[in-house]
Structures are given as C-alpha cells and as structure tokens.
Design an enzyme around this catalytic site. Sequence first.
Site, PDB file in Angstrom:
ATOM      1  N   ALA A  13       0.830  -1.212   0.000  1.00 53.08           N
ATOM      2  CA  ALA A  13       0.000   0.000   0.000  1.00 53.08           C
ATOM      3  C   ALA A  13       0.861   1.257   0.000  1.00 53.08           C
ATOM      4  O   ALA A  13       1.981   1.266   0.531  1.00 53.08           O
ATOM      5  CB  ALA A  13      -0.903   0.003   1.234  1.00 53.08           C
ATOM      6  N   ALA A  16       2.055   2.294   3.397  1.00 56.75           N
ATOM      7  CA  ALA A  16       3.123   1.427   3.908  1.00 56.75           C
ATOM      8  C   ALA A  16       4.465   1.874   3.336  1.00 56.75           C
ATOM      9  O   ALA A  16       5.441   2.078   4.071  1.00 56.75           O
ATOM     10  CB  ALA A  16       2.842  -0.028   3.532  1.00 56.75           C
ATOM     11  N   ARG A  18       5.288   4.685   1.802  1.00 53.92           N
ATOM     12  CA  ARG A  18       5.643   6.104   1.994  1.00 53.92           C
ATOM     13  C   ARG A  18       5.958   6.451   3.446  1.00 53.92           C
ATOM     14  O   ARG A  18       6.855   7.230   3.714  1.00 53.92           O
ATOM     15  CB  ARG A  18       4.469   6.946   1.488  1.00 53.92           C
ATOM     16  CG  ARG A  18       4.809   8.265   0.891  1.00 53.92           C
ATOM     17  CD  ARG A  18       3.679   8.868   0.101  1.00 53.92           C
ATOM     18  NE  ARG A  18       2.343   8.585   0.574  1.00 53.92           N
ATOM     19  CZ  ARG A  18       1.751   9.212   1.591  1.00 53.92           C
ATOM     20  NH1 ARG A  18       2.369  10.166   2.241  1.00 53.92           N
ATOM     21  NH2 ARG A  18       0.508   8.887   1.939  1.00 53.92           N
ATOM     22  N   ARG A  19       5.180   5.891   4.392  1.00 54.25           N
ATOM     23  CA  ARG A  19       5.332   6.354   5.782  1.00 54.25           C
ATOM     24  C   ARG A  19       5.803   5.257   6.745  1.00 54.25           C
ATOM     25  O   ARG A  19       6.640   5.515   7.605  1.00 54.25           O
ATOM     26  CB  ARG A  19       4.004   6.922   6.325  1.00 54.25           C
ATOM     27  CG  ARG A  19       3.412   8.083   5.582  1.00 54.25           C
ATOM     28  CD  ARG A  19       4.205   9.376   5.640  1.00 54.25           C
ATOM     29  NE  ARG A  19       4.385   9.992   6.954  1.00 54.25           N
ATOM     30  CZ  ARG A  19       3.639  10.933   7.468  1.00 54.25           C
ATOM     31  NH1 ARG A  19       2.584  11.365   6.806  1.00 54.25           N
ATOM     32  NH2 ARG A  19       3.911  11.475   8.638  1.00 54.25           N
ATOM     33  N   SER A  37       2.257  -9.152  -1.356  1.00 54.88           N
ATOM     34  CA  SER A  37       1.400  -8.445  -2.300  1.00 54.88           C
ATOM     35  C   SER A  37       0.679  -9.491  -3.134  1.00 54.88           C
ATOM     36  O   SER A  37       1.142 -10.629  -3.246  1.00 54.88           O
ATOM     37  CB  SER A  37       2.252  -7.539  -3.198  1.00 54.88           C
ATOM     38  OG  SER A  37       1.463  -7.004  -4.250  1.00 54.88           O
ATOM     39  N   ARG A  38      -0.442  -9.063  -3.736  1.00 56.26           N
ATOM     40  CA  ARG A  38      -1.112  -9.985  -4.670  1.00 56.26           C
ATOM     41  C   ARG A  38      -0.258 -10.159  -5.910  1.00 56.26           C
ATOM     42  O   ARG A  38      -0.389 -11.148  -6.623  1.00 56.26           O
ATOM     43  CB  ARG A  38      -2.482  -9.398  -5.064  1.00 56.26           C
ATOM     44  CG  ARG A  38      -3.441  -9.225  -3.909  1.00 56.26           C
ATOM     45  CD  ARG A  38      -4.603  -8.338  -4.309  1.00 56.26           C
ATOM     46  NE  ARG A  38      -4.138  -7.029  -4.727  1.00 56.26           N
ATOM     47  CZ  ARG A  38      -4.865  -6.098  -5.321  1.00 56.26           C
ATOM     48  NH1 ARG A  38      -6.134  -6.350  -5.566  1.00 56.26           N
ATOM     49  NH2 ARG A  38      -4.356  -4.933  -5.669  1.00 56.26           N
ATOM     50  N   LYS A  97      -6.456   2.668   9.908  1.00 58.60           N
ATOM     51  CA  LYS A  97      -7.776   3.219  10.181  1.00 58.60           C
ATOM     52  C   LYS A  97      -8.605   3.180   8.903  1.00 58.60           C
ATOM     53  O   LYS A  97      -7.991   3.293   7.832  1.00 58.60           O
ATOM     54  CB  LYS A  97      -7.696   4.630  10.741  1.00 58.60           C
ATOM     55  CG  LYS A  97      -6.650   5.581  10.176  1.00 58.60           C
ATOM     56  CD  LYS A  97      -6.630   5.959   8.740  1.00 58.60           C
ATOM     57  CE  LYS A  97      -7.822   6.572   8.111  1.00 58.60           C
ATOM     58  NZ  LYS A  97      -7.600   6.978   6.688  1.00 58.60           N
ATOM     59  N   TYR A 237      -6.823  21.340   1.084  1.00 53.30           N
ATOM     60  CA  TYR A 237      -6.198  20.616   2.179  1.00 53.30           C
ATOM     61  C   TYR A 237      -6.332  21.413   3.479  1.00 53.30           C
ATOM     62  O   TYR A 237      -5.821  22.518   3.603  1.00 53.30           O
ATOM     63  CB  TYR A 237      -4.708  20.357   1.872  1.00 53.30           C
ATOM     64  CG  TYR A 237      -4.075  19.510   2.950  1.00 53.30           C
ATOM     65  CD1 TYR A 237      -4.195  18.116   2.921  1.00 53.30           C
ATOM     66  CD2 TYR A 237      -3.404  20.080   4.018  1.00 53.30           C
ATOM     67  CE1 TYR A 237      -3.662  17.330   3.924  1.00 53.30           C
ATOM     68  CE2 TYR A 237      -2.870  19.304   5.034  1.00 53.30           C
ATOM     69  CZ  TYR A 237      -3.002  17.928   4.978  1.00 53.30           C
ATOM     70  OH  TYR A 237      -2.492  17.152   5.977  1.00 53.30           O
ATOM     71  N   THR A 257      -1.526  15.018  10.182  1.00 54.25           N
ATOM     72  CA  THR A 257      -0.435  14.282   9.531  1.00 54.25           C
ATOM     73  C   THR A 257       0.836  15.133   9.386  1.00 54.25           C
ATOM     74  O   THR A 257       1.419  15.197   8.308  1.00 54.25           O
ATOM     75  CB  THR A 257      -0.874  13.767   8.137  1.00 54.25           C
ATOM     76  OG1 THR A 257      -1.284  14.894   7.342  1.00 54.25           O
ATOM     77  CG2 THR A 257      -2.000  12.774   8.217  1.00 54.25           C
TER      78      THR A 257
END
Length: 346
Positions: A13, A16, A18-19, A37-38, A97, A237, A257
Amino acid sequence: MMSAVRLGVLSGADIAVRRILPALRDRPDVRLAAVASRDPAKARRVADAFGCAAVTGYEKLLERDDVDAVYVPLPPGLHTEWVSRALAAGKHVLVEKPATVSVTDTARLTLQAAARGLVLRENYMFPHHAQHRAVRDLISRGEIGRVRSLTATFTIPPRDPADIRYQAALGGGALFDLGGYPVRVARYFLGSNLTVLAAGLRTGAAADDPVDVAGHAVLCTTDGVLAHLTFGLDGPYRSEYRIAGSRGDIEVNRAFTPPADHPPEITVTRSGGSERLVLPPDDQVGNALGAFLRAIREGDSHPDAGIVRQAQLVEEIRRRACPAQPAVRSLTRPAAAPPVRWADPG
Ligand SMILES: NC(=O)c1ccc[n+]([C@@H]2O[C@H](COP(=O)([O-])OP(=O)(O)OC[C@H]3O[C@@H](n4cnc5c(N)ncnc54)[C@H](OP(=O)(O)O)[C@@H]3O)[C@@H](O)[C@H]2O)c1
C-alpha cells in the site's frame, strides 16, 4: 536486550511504502521480516527496497513462522477478513484506520484478539504526537478557561478516480477515510462520552456516485460541550482544530499528519491578543509504531474499548446523515439521543 518484533506487511500500500516502512528502519524493537502483495513483482520491488522477504499472497505471509505481528494497510472493506485471519494465525495486528467498516466487526475482532492474548491496535497516529499533549496541558492549566466547544476539519483535494476511497465495496468514502480523524480528536479532548446530534453526508455530483465525498457532524458531551466536525475528499487541504474556552481559544494547524521534521505551532488567543507557541518537531509515525511494539512486549492485550467507541460514533454519524436524494444530504436531528454504552478516557 529486548528482542525485536518480527513484522510482516499485508500489501504494498501507498501508506506502507511512503510512511510506515521507512519508519521501521534503524529501530531496535522491530525487524521487517516480509512484505506480501497480490502481485509477485510488486512484492519483490517493495521487499528489495526495504530489505526483507517477498511473499505472493497475504495468506502465505500469515503462514510464516518468522512473523510475530502484521501491519494491515489494506482497503478498509478488507480489514475484517484479514485482521481476523491474522489473529487466527496467532499474529499481533496493527490495522490501518478505520479498523473495520462495522461496529459489530470491530467489537468482534477486539474480543478475538484479547481471547488469544494478542495486541490489536488501530493506526490513528496523530494522538501520539506531542503537540496534542501540549494542548491538553494548556487546557488543564486553565489557559483558555472552561472548554465550551471544539471544531475540527480534515479535508483533502480529490484523488485519482480509481482510488480505493471512491469504491464503496472496499469501504471507501470521506467518512471512513477522513471523518474518523475529527471524531478521534473530539474523543481525545472531550472524552468518548459523546452523542451525535446531527450529521450530513454529500455524494459527488453524479446521481450514481457510490460514496460520500464530504460531510459534517455535530456531537455533544453530557455537559453540553459541542464538537463540530468537517471532513471531505473534495479539498482544499485542511487539517486543523480549534478549541474554544470561556477565556480564550487554542488553534492547531497541521493537526493530523505533520511530518517528523515539522515544528508544530499552537496559537492561543485571549482578550489581550494572540500568542504563538512553537514546539520541537515530533515523529508521530515512530511514536505510534513504538506504542504498538511496546504493547506487544508488555503483553498488553486487553480489549480496546476505544476503537469500538470510535466505530460506534462513525456508524452513528452515517445513520444520522440519512441521505435523502442524490447530491443533497440534509442535516437531521434525532428526536432523542441514544444511550452511550462504551466509555473510555479518549
Ligand atoms: N494512518 C494514516 O495516516 C493513513 C494514511 C493513508 C491511508 N491510511 C489507510 O491505509 C489503508 C490503505 O490506504 P492507501 O492509501 O495506502 O491505499 P492503497 O495505496 O490503494 O493500498 C491498498 C493496498 O491494498 C491492496 N489491495 C488488496 N485488494 C485490493 C483491491 N481489491 N483493490 C485495491 N487494493 C487492494 C493493494 O496491495 P497489493 O496490490 O500489494 O496486494 C493496495 O496496494 C486504508 O485503510 C487507509 O485508510 C492511513
């Protein structure tokens, strides 16, 4: 010396890569064991970038003996299935979340985890940032007097139309994706004993748009403190809250964030003028991971009433919103507030 928790990741994802995966590097309390991963090529790409095993298919990762805990950043509509399977395989779980898209499922998973002595945490990271503790301290020192109301907003610009957030079957929509943040911040400052008084959700312009792209909710504590929450996938934003008291108010921008190098600013306004407090940067991603890993080390597997209460409030907002017609969602006011069954300190 503490032994490192061996972590597996279900999917490559964006959040996942990036952060979360970068934040695992150099931590003595965790070792990235595998990424699944698929798509085998994607698994290999992510695994090579972060130095771990590549696995094709989430089930195969759950079968591995060298994984103690998993991080689940799948689309929300898939959380119930994969969190449940991970717990059944004896893994601790950090789930992104919203934990699930149903109160019943969230409650069931917390009990499943506790029954197995496993830690289950929902990955709202902002409560782990020191700036909100600083705001709490200001409030408890009486800097703004008695708290009267809170307003919180999390809106972002539109995403790619193929994004998971626009797919109802995957648990998309602004309420699940963004609405949980203002709800969580209201719980953080006002406690979880909140009632949803009114709510509205708006879909996109097309009659067949499948998900809500924006919304509002008004919540209330038992002693009459109001929270007005705004969320949306249709920008600009904004990631902020303001707490109004009897003698002044406190504002926080970059609330949900902030990057780890951002020096947070808190503005306190009283009748004499405004004061800007600049705090040292803090790393909420590292802090949230640290809290999850500490819970595993300390065997803190008590059922988490907080994530169930969070899910209840989100579900109640959806129920109150009562979509009436395409693209127009009216504010509705219930005849009577429902009883609150779960309470935690926020
Ligand atoms: N805490 C935070 O600050 C934060 C920030 C952003 C997002 N999130 C949460 O993290 C989760 C993922 O968000 P994201 O933006 O990272 O999403 P994303 O990039 O679309 O990633 C979701 C991953 O799920 C996997 N997947 C499995 N079945 C899928 C399906 N049918 N359709 C699409 N993807 C599928 C894919 O991985 P493979 O192809 O590798 O299998 C995909 O990469 C959500 O729960 C979101 O709310 C949290």
